[in-house]
Design a protein around this motif. Structure first.
Motif, short mmCIF file in Angstrom:
data_model
loop_
_atom_site.label_atom_id
_atom_site.label_comp_id
_atom_site.label_asym_id
_atom_site.label_seq_id
_atom_site.Cartn_x
_atom_site.Cartn_y
_atom_site.Cartn_z
N PRO A 14 -10.27 4.93 -6.37
CA PRO A 14 -9.22 5.53 -5.92
C PRO A 14 -9.20 6.53 -4.79
O PRO A 14 -10.24 7.20 -4.81
CB PRO A 14 -8.69 6.07 -7.09
CG PRO A 14 -9.24 5.55 -8.37
CD PRO A 14 -10.47 5.05 -7.82
N GLY A 15 -8.35 6.38 -3.73
CA GLY A 15 -8.59 7.16 -2.51
C GLY A 15 -9.27 6.55 -1.42
O GLY A 15 -9.40 7.03 -0.40
N GLY A 16 -9.86 5.40 -1.71
CA GLY A 16 -10.78 4.73 -0.73
C GLY A 16 -9.96 3.63 0.12
O GLY A 16 -8.66 3.47 0.01
N SER A 17 -10.84 2.77 1.03
CA SER A 17 -10.03 1.90 1.74
C SER A 17 -10.61 0.55 1.84
O SER A 17 -11.80 0.43 1.45
CB SER A 17 -10.33 2.48 3.31
OG SER A 17 -9.63 3.76 3.36
N LEU A 18 -9.95 -0.28 2.26
CA LEU A 18 -10.42 -1.68 2.25
C LEU A 18 -9.65 -2.53 3.57
O LEU A 18 -8.46 -1.90 3.73
CB LEU A 18 -10.08 -2.60 1.14
CG LEU A 18 -11.17 -2.56 -0.06
CD1 LEU A 18 -10.60 -3.36 -1.16
CD2 LEU A 18 -12.49 -2.97 0.29
N ARG A 19 -10.24 -3.31 4.24
CA ARG A 19 -9.44 -4.00 5.02
C ARG A 19 -9.67 -5.39 4.94
O ARG A 19 -10.90 -6.08 4.95
CB ARG A 19 -10.17 -3.95 6.58
CG ARG A 19 -9.39 -4.50 7.68
CD ARG A 19 -9.95 -4.43 9.23
NE ARG A 19 -10.97 -5.02 9.49
CZ ARG A 19 -11.29 -5.15 10.80
NH1 ARG A 19 -10.55 -4.74 11.66
NH2 ARG A 19 -12.42 -6.18 11.01
N LEU A 20 -8.45 -6.02 4.88
CA LEU A 20 -8.41 -7.56 4.38
C LEU A 20 -8.00 -8.35 5.62
O LEU A 20 -7.49 -7.96 6.70
CB LEU A 20 -7.00 -7.86 3.52
CG LEU A 20 -7.15 -6.99 2.20
CD1 LEU A 20 -5.90 -7.43 1.32
CD2 LEU A 20 -8.44 -7.29 1.51
N SER A 21 -8.84 -9.57 5.82
CA SER A 21 -8.41 -10.41 6.91
C SER A 21 -7.84 -11.70 6.53
O SER A 21 -8.19 -12.15 5.35
CB SER A 21 -10.06 -10.60 7.49
OG SER A 21 -10.42 -9.52 7.96
N CYS A 22 -6.84 -12.31 7.22
CA CYS A 22 -6.17 -13.49 7.11
C CYS A 22 -6.66 -14.36 8.32
O CYS A 22 -6.28 -14.15 9.36
CB CYS A 22 -4.96 -13.46 6.99
SG CYS A 22 -3.91 -15.11 6.91
N THR A 23 -7.65 -15.46 8.07
CA THR A 23 -8.08 -16.02 9.33
C THR A 23 -7.49 -17.72 9.14
O THR A 23 -7.55 -18.17 7.94
CB THR A 23 -9.57 -16.15 9.46
OG1 THR A 23 -9.95 -14.82 9.53
CG2 THR A 23 -10.10 -17.10 10.41
N ALA A 24 -6.88 -18.35 9.98
CA ALA A 24 -6.59 -19.47 10.18
C ALA A 24 -7.32 -20.34 10.82
O ALA A 24 -8.13 -19.84 11.72
CB ALA A 24 -5.00 -19.43 10.87
#
Length: 122
Positions: A14-24
């Motif tokens: 909790p309080g952390g970060s993530l970056r999601l990617s969506c690649t086509a």
């Protein structure tokens, strides 16, 4: 073959970060609006963010407004979802989808990725 592939999920405190990617692959992402959705166990799929084809229009669900940021990189054929200040209730499978309009309702989207799991837990 048309494909949308999500990546970047995982386990975070909790309080952390993530970056999601969506690649086509198989089509050019820049011609479409892209939405991010999530589905937690026992709950309906909910729209959390979208970005128009031009990138000018973005939209966020109240639950993530101020914490998540959507962006796109046409050169990489990829849309990102930066997730900060994550909460336990953000735990879900996250999906991206291709659509005709930047809206948070699934009916605007015709092609979906397989999803990536995000788990927020201490």
């Amino acid at each position: 073959q048309l494909q949308l592939v999500e990546s970047g999920g995982g386990l975070v405190q909790p309080g952390g970060s993530l970056r999601l990617s969506c690649t086509a692959s198989g089509f050019t992402l820049e011609y479409y609006a892209i939405g991010w959705f999530r589905q937690a166990p026992g709950k309906e799929r909910e729209g959390i963010s979208c970005i128009s084809s031009s990138g000018i229009i973005t939209n966020y669900a109240d639950a993530v407004k101020g914490r998540f940021t959507i962006s796109r990189d046409h050169a990489k054929n990829t849309v990102y979802l930066q997730m900060n200040s994550l909460k336990v209730e953000d735990t879900a499978v996250y999906y991206c989808a291709r659509g005709s309009n930047c809206g948070l309702a699934p009916r605007w989207y015709d092609y979906w990725g397989q999803g990536t799991q995000v788990t927020v837990s201490s």
